[in-house]
Scaffold this active site. Structure first.
Site, PDB file in Angstrom:
ATOM      1  N   ASP A  10       6.745  -1.797   8.689  1.00  0.00           N
ATOM      2  CA  ASP A  10       6.490  -3.190   9.015  1.00  0.00           C
ATOM      3  C   ASP A  10       7.377  -3.998   8.056  1.00  0.00           C
ATOM      4  O   ASP A  10       7.887  -3.460   7.077  1.00  0.00           O
ATOM      5  CB  ASP A  10       4.998  -3.492   8.800  1.00  0.00           C
ATOM      6  CG  ASP A  10       4.664  -4.944   9.036  1.00  0.00           C
ATOM      7  OD1 ASP A  10       5.196  -5.533   9.990  1.00  0.00           O
ATOM      8  OD2 ASP A  10       3.873  -5.502   8.254  1.00  0.00           O
ATOM      9  N   LEU A  11       7.549  -5.279   8.327  1.00  0.00           N
ATOM     10  CA  LEU A  11       8.447  -6.089   7.493  1.00  0.00           C
ATOM     11  C   LEU A  11       7.685  -6.994   6.528  1.00  0.00           C
ATOM     12  O   LEU A  11       7.725  -6.807   5.311  1.00  0.00           O
ATOM     13  CB  LEU A  11       9.358  -6.926   8.399  1.00  0.00           C
ATOM     14  CG  LEU A  11      10.341  -7.873   7.712  1.00  0.00           C
ATOM     15  CD1 LEU A  11      11.280  -7.119   6.790  1.00  0.00           C
ATOM     16  CD2 LEU A  11      11.134  -8.655   8.754  1.00  0.00           C
ATOM     17  N   ASP A  12       6.975  -7.954   7.096  1.00  0.00           N
ATOM     18  CA  ASP A  12       6.273  -8.940   6.265  1.00  0.00           C
ATOM     19  C   ASP A  12       5.184  -8.276   5.428  1.00  0.00           C
ATOM     20  O   ASP A  12       4.300  -7.609   5.961  1.00  0.00           O
ATOM     21  CB  ASP A  12       5.629 -10.018   7.153  1.00  0.00           C
ATOM     22  CG  ASP A  12       6.658 -10.810   7.953  1.00  0.00           C
ATOM     23  OD1 ASP A  12       7.850 -10.642   7.682  1.00  0.00           O
ATOM     24  OD2 ASP A  12       6.258 -11.581   8.847  1.00  0.00           O
ATOM     25  N   THR A  18       6.918 -12.377   2.866  1.00  0.00           N
ATOM     26  CA  THR A  18       7.108 -13.610   3.636  1.00  0.00           C
ATOM     27  C   THR A  18       5.768 -14.262   3.954  1.00  0.00           C
ATOM     28  O   THR A  18       5.729 -15.353   4.510  1.00  0.00           O
ATOM     29  CB  THR A  18       7.850 -13.318   4.953  1.00  0.00           C
ATOM     30  OG1 THR A  18       7.230 -12.194   5.575  1.00  0.00           O
ATOM     31  CG2 THR A  18       9.309 -13.012   4.712  1.00  0.00           C
ATOM     32  N   LYS A  46      -3.004 -12.271   9.165  1.00  0.00           N
ATOM     33  CA  LYS A  46      -2.073 -11.174   8.844  1.00  0.00           C
ATOM     34  C   LYS A  46      -1.987 -10.186  10.002  1.00  0.00           C
ATOM     35  O   LYS A  46      -2.993  -9.678  10.477  1.00  0.00           O
ATOM     36  CB  LYS A  46      -2.499 -10.476   7.560  1.00  0.00           C
ATOM     37  CG  LYS A  46      -2.212 -11.310   6.321  1.00  0.00           C
ATOM     38  CD  LYS A  46      -2.290 -10.494   5.050  1.00  0.00           C
ATOM     39  CE  LYS A  46      -1.826 -11.330   3.856  1.00  0.00           C
ATOM     40  NZ  LYS A  46      -1.993 -10.588   2.607  1.00  0.00           N
ATOM     41  N   SER A 115       8.173  -4.528  13.594  1.00  0.00           N
ATOM     42  CA  SER A 115       7.586  -5.798  13.164  1.00  0.00           C
ATOM     43  C   SER A 115       7.331  -6.723  14.343  1.00  0.00           C
ATOM     44  O   SER A 115       8.130  -6.781  15.282  1.00  0.00           O
ATOM     45  CB  SER A 115       8.542  -6.496  12.174  1.00  0.00           C
ATOM     46  OG  SER A 115       8.115  -7.815  11.922  1.00  0.00           O
ATOM     47  N   ALA A 116       6.238  -7.474  14.267  1.00  0.00           N
ATOM     48  CA  ALA A 116       5.920  -8.455  15.301  1.00  0.00           C
ATOM     49  C   ALA A 116       6.783  -9.706  15.165  1.00  0.00           C
ATOM     50  O   ALA A 116       6.846 -10.532  16.075  1.00  0.00           O
ATOM     51  CB  ALA A 116       4.443  -8.841  15.214  1.00  0.00           C
ATOM     52  N   LYS A 146       0.288  -6.118  17.882  1.00  0.00           N
ATOM     53  CA  LYS A 146      -0.578  -5.160  17.205  1.00  0.00           C
ATOM     54  C   LYS A 146      -2.009  -5.701  17.276  1.00  0.00           C
ATOM     55  O   LYS A 146      -2.195  -6.906  17.194  1.00  0.00           O
ATOM     56  CB  LYS A 146      -0.154  -5.001  15.738  1.00  0.00           C
ATOM     57  CG  LYS A 146       1.285  -4.509  15.567  1.00  0.00           C
ATOM     58  CD  LYS A 146       1.732  -4.656  14.100  1.00  0.00           C
ATOM     59  CE  LYS A 146       3.196  -4.315  13.926  1.00  0.00           C
ATOM     60  NZ  LYS A 146       3.677  -4.514  12.547  1.00  0.00           N
ATOM     61  N   GLU A 170       2.362  -0.084   6.523  1.00  0.00           N
ATOM     62  CA  GLU A 170       1.782  -1.348   6.999  1.00  0.00           C
ATOM     63  C   GLU A 170       0.946  -2.014   5.913  1.00  0.00           C
ATOM     64  O   GLU A 170       0.371  -1.341   5.068  1.00  0.00           O
ATOM     65  CB  GLU A 170       0.864  -1.065   8.199  1.00  0.00           C
ATOM     66  CG  GLU A 170       1.468  -1.349   9.549  1.00  0.00           C
ATOM     67  CD  GLU A 170       1.619  -2.833   9.849  1.00  0.00           C
ATOM     68  OE1 GLU A 170       1.142  -3.676   9.071  1.00  0.00           O
ATOM     69  OE2 GLU A 170       2.235  -3.149  10.879  1.00  0.00           O
ATOM     70  N   ASP A 171       0.846  -3.349   5.988  1.00  0.00           N
ATOM     71  CA  ASP A 171       0.001  -4.059   5.020  1.00  0.00           C
ATOM     72  C   ASP A 171      -1.164  -4.781   5.691  1.00  0.00           C
ATOM     73  O   ASP A 171      -1.977  -5.396   5.002  1.00  0.00           O
ATOM     74  CB  ASP A 171       0.826  -5.084   4.232  1.00  0.00           C
ATOM     75  CG  ASP A 171       1.165  -6.314   5.059  1.00  0.00           C
ATOM     76  OD1 ASP A 171       1.542  -6.148   6.246  1.00  0.00           O
ATOM     77  OD2 ASP A 171       1.043  -7.434   4.547  1.00  0.00           O
TER      78      ASP A 171
END
Length: 215
Positions: A10-12, A18, A46, A115-116, A146, A170-171
């Site tokens: 995942d990115l953020d 971010t 989130k 990532s979304a 997601k 993932e976070d």
């Protein structure tokens, strides 16, 4: 866990923080609507899509709006968010991320982004991370948010790796659910209390290598 062939990030909140910029943009929008919006409220957003995030904020303020107005508000939030993230540099990459990614490459594994965010390419470009990825699946390539597993399944497909041979980082709980729904091993980044469904939880990537995961 053996025979792992790919890692999907995942990115953020995983590679870069971010989340603070999402919060600033949503808070700015909430203030325009005279809605009290706290950091605690922001936790509910989130891993949630932009339109669903707006719905949560409107619910907090007990406000009902028509679809056209909601679309305009979501676009306004995104314009503010893009202004914030346009200033990102490689210095904003979270600690240990580059070393961890290089340890994955050294093990011969493929790497994808799942990532979304529709702004993933802008973020990756500003962070100078694009070249590390063999596949990039973001919000412009998926139709389901997601916890639907679409983003991760498309990543595995583009890498030509079976889902059972992929690990997701993932976070957010919605992202962990998506990874589980995709049939993938999931490692949470953050708090064990908040990410209880993950197979393993790390506080971050500092001093972490792929080999140290012991998988």
């Amino acid at each position: 866990m053996h025979n792992i062939k790919a890692i999907i990030f995942d990115l953020d909140g995983v590679l870069v923080d971010t989340a603070k910029y999402h919060y600033l943009a949503w808070k700015r929008l909430a203030q325009e609507l005279n809605i009290e919006f706290s950091i605690e409220d922001n936790e509910r957003l989130k891993g949630v899509s932009r339109m669903n995030s707006l719905e949560i904020i409107l619910e907090i303020g007990n406000i009902t709006l028509d679809d056209d107005t909601k679309i305009k508000l979501a676009e306004k939030k995104n314009i503010w968010y893009v202004e914030y993230i346009s200033k990102l540099t490689p210095a904003d990459i979270l600690p240990g991320v580059i070393d961890f990614i290089e340890s994955i490459k050294a093990n011969g594994l493929k790497i994808a982004l799942g990532s979304a965010s529709k702004n993933s390419m802008l973020i990756l470009t500003n962070l100078k991370l694009t070249d590390y990825f063999d596949a990039i699946i973001d919000g412009t390539k998926v139709s389901s948010a997601k916890p639907n597993p679409e983003v991760f399944l498309k990543g595995a497909l583009e890498l030509n790796i079976p889902p059972c041979q992929c690990i997701v980082f993932e976070d957010a709980q919605a992202g962990i659910d998506a990874a589980i729904n995709a049939g993938m091993y999931c490692i949470g980044i953050g708090s064990k209390n908040r990410l209880k469904k993950a197979n393993l939880v790390l506080s971050g990537f500092s001093n972490m290598t792929f080999d140290k995961l012991g998988l």
